[in-house]
Design a protein around this motif. Structure first.
Motif, PDB file in Angstrom:
ATOM      1  N   VAL A   1       0.873  -1.183   0.000  1.00 32.27           N
ATOM      2  CA  VAL A   1       0.000   0.000   0.000  1.00 32.27           C
ATOM      3  C   VAL A   1       0.905   1.226   0.000  1.00 32.27           C
ATOM      4  CG1 VAL A   1      -1.741   1.311   1.286  1.00 32.27           C
ATOM      5  CG2 VAL A   1      -1.831  -1.188   1.292  1.00 32.27           C
ATOM      6  N   ILE A   2       0.590   2.202  -0.850  1.00 32.68           N
ATOM      7  CA  ILE A   2       1.403   3.421  -0.930  1.00 32.68           C
ATOM      8  C   ILE A   2       0.611   4.584  -0.339  1.00 32.68           C
ATOM      9  CG2 ILE A   2       2.686   4.985  -2.477  1.00 32.68           C
ATOM     10  CD1 ILE A   2       3.665   2.095  -2.797  1.00 32.68           C
ATOM     11  N   GLY A   3       1.199   5.322   0.620  1.00 36.27           N
ATOM     12  CA  GLY A   3       0.535   6.504   1.184  1.00 36.27           C
ATOM     13  C   GLY A   3       0.644   6.523   2.699  1.00 36.27           C
ATOM     14  N   GLY A   4       0.261   7.656   3.307  1.00 36.59           N
ATOM     15  CA  GLY A   4       0.409   7.773   4.756  1.00 36.59           C
ATOM     16  C   GLY A   4      -0.756   8.480   5.434  1.00 36.59           C
ATOM     17  N   GLY A   5      -1.880   8.620   4.715  1.00 35.07           N
ATOM     18  CA  GLY A   5      -3.054   9.279   5.295  1.00 35.07           C
ATOM     19  C   GLY A   5      -4.046   8.263   5.835  1.00 35.07           C
ATOM     20  N   ASN A   6      -5.241   8.750   6.183  1.00 30.04           N
ATOM     21  CA  ASN A   6      -6.290   7.862   6.708  1.00 30.04           C
ATOM     22  C   ASN A   6      -6.625   6.748   5.726  1.00 30.04           C
ATOM     23  OD1 ASN A   6      -6.855   8.883   9.236  1.00 30.04           O
ATOM     24  ND2 ASN A   6      -8.324  10.387   8.492  1.00 30.04           N
ATOM     25  N   THR A   7      -6.699   7.116   4.448  1.00 31.64           N
ATOM     26  CA  THR A   7      -7.086   6.097   3.464  1.00 31.64           C
ATOM     27  C   THR A   7      -6.053   4.989   3.417  1.00 31.64           C
ATOM     28  OG1 THR A   7      -8.244   7.751   2.144  1.00 31.64           O
ATOM     29  CG2 THR A   7      -7.691   5.702   1.037  1.00 31.64           C
ATOM     30  N   ALA A   8      -4.761   5.352   3.351  1.00 30.27           N
ATOM     31  CA  ALA A   8      -3.704   4.334   3.251  1.00 30.27           C
ATOM     32  C   ALA A   8      -3.736   3.402   4.460  1.00 30.27           C
ATOM     33  CB  ALA A   8      -2.347   5.016   3.129  1.00 30.27           C
ATOM     34  N   VAL A   9      -3.883   3.968   5.649  1.00 31.80           N
ATOM     35  CA  VAL A   9      -3.862   3.145   6.863  1.00 31.80           C
ATOM     36  C   VAL A   9      -5.109   2.258   6.918  1.00 31.80           C
ATOM     37  CG1 VAL A   9      -3.847   3.200   9.386  1.00 31.80           C
ATOM     38  CG2 VAL A   9      -2.382   4.755   8.098  1.00 31.80           C
ATOM     39  N   GLU A  10      -6.261   2.839   6.570  1.00 34.69           N
ATOM     40  CA  GLU A  10      -7.489   2.011   6.574  1.00 34.69           C
ATOM     41  C   GLU A  10      -7.394   0.900   5.547  1.00 34.69           C
ATOM     42  OE1 GLU A  10     -11.045   4.329   6.131  1.00 34.69           O
ATOM     43  OE2 GLU A  10     -11.202   4.583   8.290  1.00 34.69           O
ATOM     44  N   GLU A  11      -6.839   1.221   4.374  1.00 29.77           N
ATOM     45  CA  GLU A  11      -6.711   0.198   3.323  1.00 29.77           C
ATOM     46  C   GLU A  11      -5.780  -0.909   3.809  1.00 29.77           C
ATOM     47  OE1 GLU A  11      -9.009   1.386   0.592  1.00 29.77           O
ATOM     48  OE2 GLU A  11      -7.374   1.673  -0.824  1.00 29.77           O
ATOM     49  N   ALA A  12      -4.650  -0.517   4.422  1.00 36.72           N
ATOM     50  CA  ALA A  12      -3.688  -1.519   4.902  1.00 36.72           C
ATOM     51  C   ALA A  12      -4.354  -2.427   5.931  1.00 36.72           C
ATOM     52  CB  ALA A  12      -2.467  -0.816   5.498  1.00 36.72           C
ATOM     53  N   LEU A  13      -5.092  -1.827   6.872  1.00 39.32           N
ATOM     54  CA  LEU A  13      -5.761  -2.625   7.909  1.00 39.32           C
ATOM     55  C   LEU A  13      -6.785  -3.572   7.289  1.00 39.32           C
ATOM     56  CD1 LEU A  13      -6.253   0.215  10.541  1.00 39.32           C
ATOM     57  CD2 LEU A  13      -4.934  -1.881  10.915  1.00 39.32           C
ATOM     58  N   PHE A  14      -7.575  -3.041   6.383  1.00 43.12           N
ATOM     59  CA  PHE A  14      -8.620  -3.856   5.753  1.00 43.12           C
ATOM     60  C   PHE A  14      -8.006  -5.016   4.972  1.00 43.12           C
ATOM     61  CE2 PHE A  14     -11.350  -4.675   2.018  1.00 43.12           C
ATOM     62  CZ  PHE A  14     -12.466  -5.159   2.688  1.00 43.12           C
ATOM     63  N   LEU A  15      -6.896  -4.723   4.293  1.00 36.94           N
ATOM     64  CA  LEU A  15      -6.282  -5.751   3.443  1.00 36.94           C
ATOM     65  C   LEU A  15      -5.701  -6.913   4.251  1.00 36.94           C
ATOM     66  CD1 LEU A  15      -4.728  -3.377   0.786  1.00 36.94           C
ATOM     67  CD2 LEU A  15      -6.437  -5.151   0.349  1.00 36.94           C
ATOM     68  N   THR A  16      -5.435  -6.695   5.556  1.00 44.26           N
ATOM     69  CA  THR A  16      -4.919  -7.809   6.369  1.00 44.26           C
ATOM     70  C   THR A  16      -5.973  -8.906   6.532  1.00 44.26           C
ATOM     71  OG1 THR A  16      -5.548  -6.757   8.449  1.00 44.26           O
ATOM     72  CG2 THR A  16      -3.289  -6.380   7.695  1.00 44.26           C
ATOM     73  N   ASN A  17      -7.235  -8.600   6.203  1.00 39.89           N
ATOM     74  CA  ASN A  17      -8.277  -9.644   6.223  1.00 39.89           C
ATOM     75  C   ASN A  17      -8.013 -10.703   5.161  1.00 39.89           C
ATOM     76  OD1 ASN A  17      -9.845  -8.481   8.245  1.00 39.89           O
ATOM     77  ND2 ASN A  17     -10.774  -7.066   6.780  1.00 39.89           N
ATOM     78  N   PHE A  18      -7.266 -10.320   4.131  1.00 35.45           N
ATOM     79  CA  PHE A  18      -7.035 -11.244   3.009  1.00 35.45           C
ATOM     80  C   PHE A  18      -5.558 -11.627   2.887  1.00 35.45           C
ATOM     81  CE2 PHE A  18     -10.151  -7.961   1.926  1.00 35.45           C
ATOM     82  CZ  PHE A  18     -11.300  -8.733   1.852  1.00 35.45           C
ATOM     83  N   ALA A  19      -4.693 -10.617   3.029  1.00 34.10           N
ATOM     84  CA  ALA A  19      -3.289 -10.804   2.656  1.00 34.10           C
ATOM     85  C   ALA A  19      -2.503 -11.569   3.716  1.00 34.10           C
ATOM     86  CB  ALA A  19      -2.642  -9.427   2.456  1.00 34.10           C
ATOM     87  N   SER A  20      -1.386 -12.176   3.270  1.00 33.83           N
ATOM     88  CA  SER A  20      -0.489 -12.809   4.231  1.00 33.83           C
ATOM     89  C   SER A  20       0.416 -11.742   4.856  1.00 33.83           C
ATOM     90  CB  SER A  20       0.360 -13.882   3.550  1.00 33.83           C
ATOM     91  OG  SER A  20       1.055 -13.320   2.455  1.00 33.83           O
ATOM     92  N   LYS A  21       0.698 -10.676   4.078  1.00 35.16           N
ATOM     93  CA  LYS A  21       1.544  -9.594   4.586  1.00 35.16           C
ATOM     94  C   LYS A  21       1.199  -8.312   3.822  1.00 35.16           C
ATOM     95  CE  LYS A  21       6.386  -8.170   4.888  1.00 35.16           C
ATOM     96  NZ  LYS A  21       7.761  -8.448   4.466  1.00 35.16           N
ATOM     97  N   VAL A  22       1.156  -7.190   4.545  1.00 36.24           N
ATOM     98  CA  VAL A  22       0.918  -5.897   3.895  1.00 36.24           C
ATOM     99  C   VAL A  22       2.106  -4.997   4.214  1.00 36.24           C
ATOM    100  CG1 VAL A  22      -0.548  -3.844   3.811  1.00 36.24           C
ATOM    101  CG2 VAL A  22      -1.591  -6.095   4.104  1.00 36.24           C
ATOM    102  N   THR A  23       2.720  -4.434   3.173  1.00 35.79           N
ATOM    103  CA  THR A  23       3.795  -3.458   3.393  1.00 35.79           C
ATOM    104  C   THR A  23       3.256  -2.075   3.059  1.00 35.79           C
ATOM    105  OG1 THR A  23       5.403  -5.111   2.732  1.00 35.79           O
ATOM    106  CG2 THR A  23       6.175  -2.829   2.826  1.00 35.79           C
TER     107      THR A  23
END
Ligand code: FAD
Ligand code: NAP
Length: 332
Positions: free
Chosen positions: A151-173
């Protein structure tokens, strides 16, 4: 649906600003017509939990927007699935052309076209868009079950996307160009506690790489902003979450804009530089960009349109643009 549709108030956009304007304009007996655009319900339909809409401790974004639509309809607004392509601001009533071929003729217009995701503009980002590169985790996260994601970015959207993606992904960078996130503290706390997320500071996306047949992402190269060092991160999905830009295409040559394209309104008002044209929500707001502030501005716009129509009545081919102050598009 071709033909002409006349209305006292045309609301363009179906996010929180548009639907709130529709509720208020309906209750003022203005019989508004709301054109939804390509994204019915707006940006909140691309997220999951919304935790800062007053009255709902937690609500799903798409559900909230369906409720807003139902509310606007129940008050009497006509909601139309269509996209406005051009607006002729030279005369009043204003005439809008649409993708369906319908011509919308309006005495007053409330612009609520919101904002849409920004892209970095890299050729490799463009190449893999829709084939591993996305700007919407809720839309596309499901495709990356058990995979590694960037995930690229450092705002609310980037952090929310990263958190949400952990529901599926093995690892989120999470890759951010600074060493400080712009996101709210509550989201940063959740990020820090999530063992699946690794944050890479002071790095920018340099290139997305992958296969051509079939088209698909295999990883990214990121570059350290201070040392220039290149790091290779294997990933099947890349989510760009670097903010949003105002959707000003319909008005950017006619209305004054600032701070990167946000429509300028008069102080404490949604009035623009054109008579009977009001703007609300993320289209005008470079500062807060929240559902509740957009809804507030939608309310203001409808109240102001009502007062303006009461004062000026319905238009009969009045010269509009020549009566308006000259526009100026200030650079950021
Ligand atoms: P938008 O929601 O951007 O809607 C714009 C509307 O205009 C769309 O319906 C579109 O179809 C329409 N449109 C555009 N062009 C045309 C056209 N030519 N013709 C007709 N219609 C057109 N805010 C919060 O307060 N809480 C949150 O938890 C939150 N989470 C978010 C999560 C994500 C992933 C994102 C991206 C944003 C989030 N936000 C959140 C911000 C919030 O979504 C926005 O501030 C809000 O949606 C802006 O509302 P709006 O009505 O101005 O426009
Ligand atoms: P944002 O707040 O503008 O943040 C964009 C992020 O992307 C910043 O961290 C920025 O870095 C980075 N960025 C921008 N351009 C970049 C580039 N070219 N290369 C690398 N990084 C880049 O955007 P947002 O997160 O989409 O949020 C938009 C609005 O919606 C905000 O008002 C936000 O509060 C709201 N929103 C709210 C919620 C919520 O309430 N839960 C959720 C999502 C969004 P810098 O920090 O270095 O500038």
């Amino acid at each position: 649906m071709a033909g002409t549709k006349k209305t006292k108030v045309l609301i363009i956009g179906s996010g929180p600003a548009g639907y709130t304007a529709a509720v208020y304009a309906s209750r003022a007996m203005l019989e508004p017509v709301l054109v939804q655009g390509i994204e019915p319900g707006g940006q909140l339909t691309t997220t999951t939990e919304v935790e800062n809409w007053p009255g709902d401790t937690e609500v799903q974004g798409p559900d909230l927007m369906l409720r807003m639509e139902a509310h606007a309809k129940a008050m009497g607004a006509e909601i139309i699935s269509d996209i406005i392509s051009t607006i002729d601001f030279s005369k009043r009533p204003y005439v809008c052309q649409s993708d369906s071929g319908t011509e919308y003729v309006a005495d007053a217009i409330i612009l609520c076209t919101g904002a849409r995701a920004k892209w970095l503009g890299l050729p490799s980002e463009e190449k893999f868009k829709g084939f591993g590169v996305s700007a919407c985790a809720t839309c596309d996260g499901f495709f990356y079950r058990g995979q590694e994601i960037v995930v690229i970015g450092g705002g609310n959207t980037a952090v929310e996307e990263a958190l949400f993606l952990t529901n599926f992904a093995s690892k989120v960078t999470l890759v951010h160009r600074r060493d400080e996130l712009r996101a709210e503290r509550i989201l940063i706390d959740r990020l820090e506690k999530n063992p699946k997320i690794h944050t890479l500071w002071f790095n920018e996306l340099e290139e997305v790489y992958g296969t051509d047949a079939p088209l698909g992402v295999e990883g990214v190269k990121v570059k350290h902003t201070k040392t220039g060092e290149i790091t290779d991160i294997p990933a099947k999905g890349v989510f760009i979450a670097i903010g949003h830009a105002p959707a000003n295409e319909l008005v950017k040559d006619v209305l004054e804009t600032h701070m990167g394209g946000y429509v300028v309104t008069k102080p404490d008002s949604t009035e623009t530089s054109l008579p009977g044209v009001f703007a609300a929500g993320d289209l005008t707001d470079h500062k807060y960009r929240q559902a509740v502030t957009s809804a507030g501005m939608g309310c203001m716009a409808a109240l102001e349109a009502e007062r303006w129509l009461a004062e000026h009545g319905m238009a009969e081919n009045e010269d509009a643009v020549s009566a308006a102050p000259a526009t100026k598009n200030a650079a950021e």
